[in-house]
Design an enzyme around this catalytic site. Structure first.
Site, PDB file in Angstrom:
ATOM      1  CB  SER A 182      70.682  89.869  50.650  1.00 59.96           C
ATOM      2  OG  SER A 182      70.476  88.434  51.031  1.00 59.96           O
ATOM      3  CG  HIS A 210      72.785  93.144  49.361  1.00 59.23           C
ATOM      4  ND1 HIS A 210      71.906  94.382  49.188  1.00 59.23           N
ATOM      5  CD2 HIS A 210      71.779  92.173  48.957  1.00 59.23           C
ATOM      6  CE1 HIS A 210      70.620  93.633  49.023  1.00 59.23           C
ATOM      7  NE2 HIS A 210      70.508  92.442  48.738  1.00 59.23           N
ATOM      8  CE  LYS A 241      69.569  92.982  45.178  1.00 58.44           C
ATOM      9  NZ  LYS A 241      70.363  91.708  45.359  1.00 58.44           N
TER      10      LYS A 241
HETATM   11  C1  LIG Z   1      69.815  90.274  44.819  1.00 55.86           C
HETATM   12  C2  LIG Z   1      70.726  89.532  45.035  1.00 55.86           C
HETATM   13  C3  LIG Z   1      70.825  88.648  43.696  1.00 55.86           C
HETATM   14  C4  LIG Z   1      70.225  88.677  42.532  1.00 55.86           C
HETATM   15  O1  LIG Z   1      70.519  89.852  41.549  1.00 55.86           O
HETATM   16  P1  LIG Z   1      69.549  90.283  40.748  1.00 55.86           P
HETATM   17  O2  LIG Z   1      70.404  91.269  39.644  1.00 55.86           O
HETATM   18  O3  LIG Z   1      68.423  91.048  41.255  1.00 55.86           O
HETATM   19  O4  LIG Z   1      68.922  89.154  40.038  1.00 55.86           O
HETATM   20  C5  LIG Z   1      71.958  87.674  44.025  1.00 55.86           C
HETATM   21  N1  LIG Z   1      72.573  87.500  45.209  1.00 55.86           N
HETATM   22  C6  LIG Z   1      72.260  88.347  46.023  1.00 55.86           C
HETATM   23  C7  LIG Z   1      73.030  87.685  47.289  1.00 55.86           C
HETATM   24  C8  LIG Z   1      71.160  88.901  46.097  1.00 55.86           C
HETATM   25  O5  LIG Z   1      71.159  89.822  47.081  1.00 55.86           O
END
Ligand SMILES: *Cc1c(COP(=O)(O)O)cnc(C)c1O
Length: 393
Positions: A182, A210, A241
């Site tokens: 990320s 991602h 996302k």
């Molecule tokens: C953003 C993210 C999460 C968390 O996801 P949410 O749905 O926002 O709680 C988990 N793992 C990774 C790699 C992320 O980038």
């Protein structure tokens, strides 16, 4: 109020500010789009994870409203009691078909999916092999597990192999990696990870927060991209996302889902998604499944953006995806670049310790399908002026 506590809080905040690690919250006065309104000003938004622009898509919003009218505002109970609405089942069917897996279980967020699945799968006599740059929610999931956690060097297959050899007496070996990392935007070598895992009898879990909506055909994810869907035991995806709403899910076998409905604590003890969320997610997944123009535009914009930054002399690190770090290193200079960009009507946030290592600070930029070439050109001009003023590029 307790003075000891208040003093502790104030000391810690002062320390963060002194070390340039303090990040004030930005109050956004518009929907999350390619441009956002902040403090009454119109800014180009390069900090969102709304990769496909679906968070404010008219079809997705309409589906949310329809779901509220049909199902109400809240689920009314945790799903294992009486809060498992048919619209939750429908979302899971939609996701299973999209991902090409037997079954999916939805959690209220990607974070809680990690906090649920990792301790449910790996226990006392097990070993978790975890890439050192894995997301905070994986690390917290591991902390909740009684399994031993062995980090391996980032994307380093020799390091993973050594760790697998050392774990040969464990009951279960579980390799966990981000699909797309990320903060750097590089991609895990999932094909090689699956090969090694097979050789050492290990299970594989990919956190594809991602990768969902970004990697593979129509954004089916990193496992799909590498052609290893059937070799990855646990895929974690997020609905927060690219899908543009909120939520997380675990995709895999029917037994995996079945077991998690009995043992994943955030699923058992926290209320499921409101109907609006489930309805909006179904609409977003249907859009992604039926039309790849958004993912194509995302990648086209990402290539354009990264080429433009490089031409101006900026270092975009190890990225292979739309996540585009602009590497600065020093925390104070990174915060200064963020401020100068803001003065130029560009919102691109600094990422500093503890999200990344000290001395590896960066401004993280995220081009999306919603940006126009004009938006990106304007942002490039802002980076050029800000860089010159600070002597950075
Ligand atoms: C953003 C993210 C999460 C968390 O996801 P949410 O749905 O926002 O709680 C988990 N793992 C990774 C790699 C992320 O980038």
């Amino acid at each position: 109020m307790n003075d000891t506590l208040q003093n502790l809080l104030n000391e810690q905040i002062a320390l963060l500010k002194k070390e340039h690690l303090y990040k004030p919250l930005v109050s956004v006065e518009s929907p999350p789009g390619a441009r956002v309104k902040v403090g009454g000003r119109d800014l180009i938004n390069l900090s969102g994870n709304n990769y496909l622009g679906l968070a404010n898509d008219a079809r997705v919003k309409a589906a949310a409203i329809r779901a509220v009218e049909k199902w109400g505002a809240g689920a009314g109970a945790v799903r294992p009691i009486i809060g498992n609405l048919a619209i939750h089942d429908e979302l899971e069917r939609e996701l299973s078909a999209f991902k090409g897996v037997p079954d999916v279980l939805v959690f209220t967020s990607g974070f809680t999916a990690n906090a649920g699945v990792i301790p449910a799968l790996a226990g006392e006599n097990d070993v978790i092999l975890s890439d050192e740059l894995n997301h905070a929610s994986i690390i917290d999931g591991c902390r909740l597990s009684k399994a031993r956690r062995v980090p391996f060097k980032h994307k380093d297959m020799d390091s993973l192999e050594d760790a697998l050899k050392a774990a040969k007496n464990a009951r279960l070996r579980l390799v966990i990696t981000d699909g797309v990392f990320s903060m750097d935007g590089d991609v895990a070598p999932l094909d090689q990870i699956c090969d090694l895992a097979a050789r050492y009898d290990a299970a594989v879990m990919v956190d594809d927060a991602h990768g969902s909506g970004v990697m593979g055909k129509n954004g089916r994810g990193t496992a799909y991209h590498f052609g290893v869907t059937n070799r990855v035991d646990v895929q974690l995806g997020t609905l927060s996302k690219a899908v543009g709403v909120v939520g997380g899910y675990i995709a895999g076998s029917a037994a995996l889902k079945d077991y998690l409905t009995q043992r994943a604590r955030p699923f058992l003890f926290s209320t499921g998604a409101p109907p609006a969320v489930a309805g909006a997610c179904i609409a977003a997944i249907q859009i992604m499944a039926s039309d790849d123009t958004l993912t194509a535009r995302l990648w086209e914009n990402a290539r354009y953006w990264q080429a433009g930054l490089k031409r101006l002399g900026w270092d975009t690190g190890a990225t292979e995806t739309p996540i585009t770090p602009v590497m600065v290193g020093d925390e104070e200079k990174t915060q200064a670049l963020q401020r100068e960009l803001r003065a130029e009507n560009v919102i691109a946030l600094a990422v500093v310790f503890p999200t990344v290592a000290r001395g590896r600070a960066r401004v993280r930029t995220m081009p999306t399908a919603a940006h126009t070439k004009a938006d990106l050109d304007e942002a490039l001009a802002a980076f050029e002026r800000a860089g010159k003023r600070l002597g950075l590029a």
